[in-house]
Scaffold this motif. Structure first.
Motif, PDB file in Angstrom:
ATOM      1  N   SER A  91      -0.962 -21.497 -10.858  1.00 36.48           N
ATOM      2  CA  SER A  91      -1.613 -23.387 -10.907  1.00 36.48           C
ATOM      3  C   SER A  91      -2.657 -23.321 -11.790  1.00 36.48           C
ATOM      4  CB  SER A  91      -0.951 -24.111 -10.647  1.00 36.48           C
ATOM      5  OG  SER A  91      -1.730 -24.363  -9.173  1.00 36.48           O
ATOM      6  N   GLY A  92      -3.180 -24.497 -12.195  1.00 29.56           N
ATOM      7  CA  GLY A  92      -4.695 -24.580 -12.785  1.00 29.56           C
ATOM      8  C   GLY A  92      -5.172 -24.514 -11.628  1.00 29.56           C
ATOM      9  N   THR A  93      -5.272 -25.265 -10.784  1.00 33.71           N
ATOM     10  CA  THR A  93      -5.621 -25.294  -9.755  1.00 33.71           C
ATOM     11  C   THR A  93      -5.966 -24.395  -8.431  1.00 33.71           C
ATOM     12  OG1 THR A  93      -5.340 -27.456  -9.230  1.00 33.71           O
ATOM     13  CG2 THR A  93      -5.993 -26.555  -7.072  1.00 33.71           C
ATOM     14  N   ASN A  94      -4.972 -23.179  -8.234  1.00 32.67           N
ATOM     15  CA  ASN A  94      -4.880 -21.617  -7.841  1.00 32.67           C
ATOM     16  C   ASN A  94      -5.942 -21.256  -8.887  1.00 32.67           C
ATOM     17  OD1 ASN A  94      -2.100 -21.870  -6.771  1.00 32.67           O
ATOM     18  ND2 ASN A  94      -3.655 -21.828  -5.587  1.00 32.67           N
ATOM     19  N   SER A 122      -9.930 -30.634  -8.085  1.00 34.62           N
ATOM     20  CA  SER A 122     -10.824 -29.562  -7.940  1.00 34.62           C
ATOM     21  C   SER A 122     -11.409 -28.868  -8.292  1.00 34.62           C
ATOM     22  CB  SER A 122      -9.534 -28.636  -8.101  1.00 34.62           C
ATOM     23  OG  SER A 122      -9.501 -28.642  -9.985  1.00 34.62           O
ATOM     24  N   HIS A 123     -12.948 -30.477  -8.875  1.00 28.93           N
ATOM     25  CA  HIS A 123     -14.279 -29.827  -8.867  1.00 28.93           C
ATOM     26  C   HIS A 123     -14.823 -30.274  -8.425  1.00 28.93           C
ATOM     27  CE1 HIS A 123     -13.025 -29.249 -14.109  1.00 28.93           C
ATOM     28  NE2 HIS A 123     -12.646 -28.952 -12.620  1.00 28.93           N
ATOM     29  N   HIS A 124     -14.826 -31.215  -6.758  1.00 29.40           N
ATOM     30  CA  HIS A 124     -15.304 -31.904  -6.088  1.00 29.40           C
ATOM     31  C   HIS A 124     -15.149 -31.798  -5.293  1.00 29.40           C
ATOM     32  CE1 HIS A 124     -14.282 -34.691 -10.254  1.00 29.40           C
ATOM     33  NE2 HIS A 124     -15.498 -34.675  -9.886  1.00 29.40           N
ATOM     34  N   GLY A 168     -15.157 -29.400 -18.624  1.00 24.85           N
ATOM     35  CA  GLY A 168     -13.621 -29.767 -18.992  1.00 24.85           C
ATOM     36  C   GLY A 168     -13.345 -30.236 -18.248  1.00 24.85           C
ATOM     37  N   LYS A 169     -12.096 -31.922 -18.027  1.00 17.99           N
ATOM     38  CA  LYS A 169     -11.581 -32.600 -17.231  1.00 17.99           C
ATOM     39  C   LYS A 169     -10.238 -33.071 -17.415  1.00 17.99           C
ATOM     40  CE  LYS A 169     -15.098 -35.394 -20.563  1.00 17.99           C
ATOM     41  NZ  LYS A 169     -15.944 -36.011 -20.627  1.00 17.99           N
ATOM     42  N   SER A 170      -9.774 -33.787 -16.805  1.00 18.28           N
ATOM     43  CA  SER A 170      -8.368 -34.267 -17.265  1.00 18.28           C
ATOM     44  C   SER A 170      -8.385 -35.683 -17.729  1.00 18.28           C
ATOM     45  CB  SER A 170      -7.880 -34.644 -15.593  1.00 18.28           C
ATOM     46  OG  SER A 170      -7.970 -33.676 -14.510  1.00 18.28           O
ATOM     47  N   THR A 223      -1.297 -23.683 -17.628  1.00 15.84           N
ATOM     48  CA  THR A 223      -0.819 -23.243 -19.321  1.00 15.84           C
ATOM     49  C   THR A 223       0.693 -23.561 -19.453  1.00 15.84           C
ATOM     50  OG1 THR A 223       0.898 -22.013 -17.592  1.00 15.84           O
ATOM     51  CG2 THR A 223      -1.560 -20.821 -18.621  1.00 15.84           C
ATOM     52  N   HIS A 224       0.686 -25.147 -19.180  1.00 11.98           N
ATOM     53  CA  HIS A 224       1.704 -26.665 -18.843  1.00 11.98           C
ATOM     54  C   HIS A 224       2.038 -27.404 -19.193  1.00 11.98           C
ATOM     55  CE1 HIS A 224       0.720 -26.006 -14.621  1.00 11.98           C
ATOM     56  NE2 HIS A 224       0.697 -27.302 -15.421  1.00 11.98           N
ATOM     57  N   LYS A 225       0.750 -27.439 -19.519  1.00  9.19           N
ATOM     58  CA  LYS A 225      -0.559 -29.022 -20.120  1.00  9.19           C
ATOM     59  C   LYS A 225      -0.019 -28.880 -22.123  1.00  9.19           C
ATOM     60  CE  LYS A 225      -2.647 -29.956 -15.930  1.00  9.19           C
ATOM     61  NZ  LYS A 225      -3.623 -30.284 -15.382  1.00  9.19           N
TER      62      LYS A 225
HETATM   63  C1  LIG Z   1      -4.409 -29.846 -14.468  1.00 11.00           C
HETATM   64  C2  LIG Z   1      -5.504 -30.202 -14.220  1.00 11.00           C
HETATM   65  C3  LIG Z   1      -5.750 -28.873 -13.125  1.00 11.00           C
HETATM   66  C4  LIG Z   1      -4.338 -28.726 -12.157  1.00 11.00           C
HETATM   67  O1  LIG Z   1      -4.230 -28.027 -12.711  1.00 11.00           O
HETATM   68  P1  LIG Z   1      -2.397 -27.533 -12.140  1.00 11.00           P
HETATM   69  O2  LIG Z   1      -1.307 -26.575 -12.776  1.00 11.00           O
HETATM   70  O3  LIG Z   1      -2.177 -28.685 -11.552  1.00 11.00           O
HETATM   71  O4  LIG Z   1      -2.279 -26.491 -10.721  1.00 11.00           O
HETATM   72  C5  LIG Z   1      -7.412 -27.973 -12.956  1.00 11.00           C
HETATM   73  N1  LIG Z   1      -8.059 -28.954 -14.049  1.00 11.00           N
HETATM   74  C6  LIG Z   1      -8.275 -29.951 -14.857  1.00 11.00           C
HETATM   75  C7  LIG Z   1      -9.062 -30.531 -15.378  1.00 11.00           C
HETATM   76  C8  LIG Z   1      -6.497 -30.592 -14.676  1.00 11.00           C
HETATM   77  O5  LIG Z   1      -6.394 -31.570 -15.423  1.00 11.00           O
END
Ligand SMILES: *Cc1c(COP(=O)(O)O)cnc(C)c1O
Length: 413
Positions: A91-94, A122-124, A168-170, A223-225
């Motif tokens: 995952s992205g967090t991993n 995950s940045h915090h 980078g951000k959400s 890899t899925h957003k």
């Molecule tokens: C969604 C997101 C993640 C986490 O990714 P996952 O695949 O959900 O674990 C990490 N960083 C940012 C900026 C995100 O938006």
């Protein structure tokens, strides 16, 4: 009891499949995979194990996944035009965890995007980065709230001397100023990490900033957003410093993963080939759709954010619903009508409002993948207006509208 649960669970799976295919899905972190990618996830690989690198495994029986993993690694390097790719994060967090564990020393000063500024957990302090340091400083924002203030950031860098910057951000409407801060980062030997979770597909398509060219040493992401699935992560770098990459490699395995979920890796390998072929067209349309939806919602009477900047340069827009009940109530009202998005803090809101923020975040990745274009965005804006501003029920209209968009585009299906 187990019989009853079994029936119930099966019903819920069937319900999910039919319900979500009738919804207008606007969750910015979601997308849909092609039939081919979905089929790979039910393959024999879902039962198997592999650790380490192709050709250097700790298990027998990995001949086929070894080849697949080598292909997807090479394709990633080619798409992102870089020397290194690690595709083992699940995952992205991993992926963040794997990199942060090697790049952030105990209590190092780091700079990140704040939560109201769009940063990811995950940045915090409470997420992956917070396991390594408490010294986390937020990037200062410009008055509009959707850009990092470069001059102020430089001032803070000079005073606080961070070791690592995480871009980078959400909630990610406009590029982060990686190039603008390159010089000061080089001068101060700051490691620059770019979290491309949301925008990976846009970067792959060449329609968003190119962090590895602009000065980031590492780029990682989900890899899925805006990428085509499966749900995993990837780590990329163009460094010539083999030692630097080796540390990341060790962070990925054995640091943060052992087996790396081979069925979704096979799915990702197929999705990566789709992205390689269709990524530029897809990214272009995703962004056009987000801009069209922003303009149409603005015209319909919504407070669409960052209007003076053309609403967005990504797959997302942000809408302030404060005057019509806030983001939580708005999101719930939309869900009752089969329009799915999520509430979101907006810049400068206090973090304690995270469960009751003013805004919603809306993304066009999934609806673009099922073939929608600017005209459909205008129709979605009308449906949202009817629902949230005029207080009408639009569920039946939503379902009828969505019925016509079932095929996955930008794929070999
Ligand atoms: C969604 C997101 C993640 C986490 O990714 P996952 O695949 O959900 O674990 C990490 N960083 C940012 C900026 C995100 O938006």
């Amino acid at each position: 009891m187990s019989e009853k649960n079994l029936t119930k669970i099966q019903e819920l799976i069937d319900e999910q499949n039919s319900w979500r295919s009738q919804c207008i899905n606007l969750i910015a972190s979601e997308n849909v995979a092609s039939e081919r990618v979905r089929a790979a996830m039910g393959s024999d690989f879902m039962h198997r194990y592999a650790e380490g690198h192709p050709g250097q495994r700790y298990y027998q029986g990995t001949r086929c996944i070894d080849e697949i993993e080598s292909i997807v690694t090479e394709s990633m390097k080619s798409i992102f035009n870089c020397k290194h790719a690690d595709v083992r994060s699940v995952s992205g967090t991993n992926a963040n965890e794997a990199v942060f564990s090697k790049m952030i020393g105990y209590n190092d000063v780091i700079m990140v995007n704040s939560t109201p500024g769009g940063g990811h957990i995950s940045h915090h302090r409470f997420g992956a980065a917070g396991k390594y340091t408490r010294n986390i400083i937020d990037f200062p924002l410009t008055a509009d709230g959707y850009h990092i203030d470069v001059a102020k950031t430089e001032e803070i860098i000079t005073i606080a001397r961070p070791k690592v910057l995480i871009f980078g951000k959400s909630l990610f409407l406009f590029p982060d100023p990686v190039a603008d801060l390159k010089e000061i980062c080089e001068k101060n030997k700051i490691t620059v990490i770019f979290d491309a979770a949301h925008v990976l597909g846009l970067i792959a398509g060449g329609k968003f900033q190119q962090p590895l060219k602009e000065g980031a040493q590492v780029m990682l992401g989900s890899t899925h957003k805006t990428f085509f699935g499966s749900q995993r992560g990837v780590i990329l770098s163009d460094t010539d410093d083999e030692k630097f990459w080796n540390r990341i490699d060790k962070g990925a395995f054995p640091g943060s993963h052992s087996n790396h979920h081979l069925a979704t890796l096979a799915g990702l390998a197929l999705a990566t080939e789709e992205l390689d072929t269709f990524g530029a067209d897809y990214a272009d349309q995703v962004i056009k759709n987000a801009q069209a939806l922003g303009a149409a919602m603005d015209k319909a009477g919504f407070d669409v954010q960052a209007k003076e900047f053309g609403y967005t340069q990504s797959h997302q827009i942000a809408v302030n619903l404060e005057k019509i009940g806030g983001g939580k109530a708005g999101g719930e009202k939309l869900e009752e009508n089969d329009i799915i998005c999520n509430m979101n803090l907006l810049p400068f809101e206090p973090v304690r409002k995270v469960t009751k923020p003013a805004g919603v975040r809306i993304g066009t990745s999934e609806m673009t993948r099922v073939g929608m274009k600017e005209d459909e965005m205008a129709q979605i804006a009308d449906l949202m207006k009817a629902c949230l501003i005029d207080g009408k029920s639009v569920k039946a209209d939503v379902n009828t509208f969505r019925q016509k968009f079932q095929k996955i585009h930008y794929s070999f299906d």
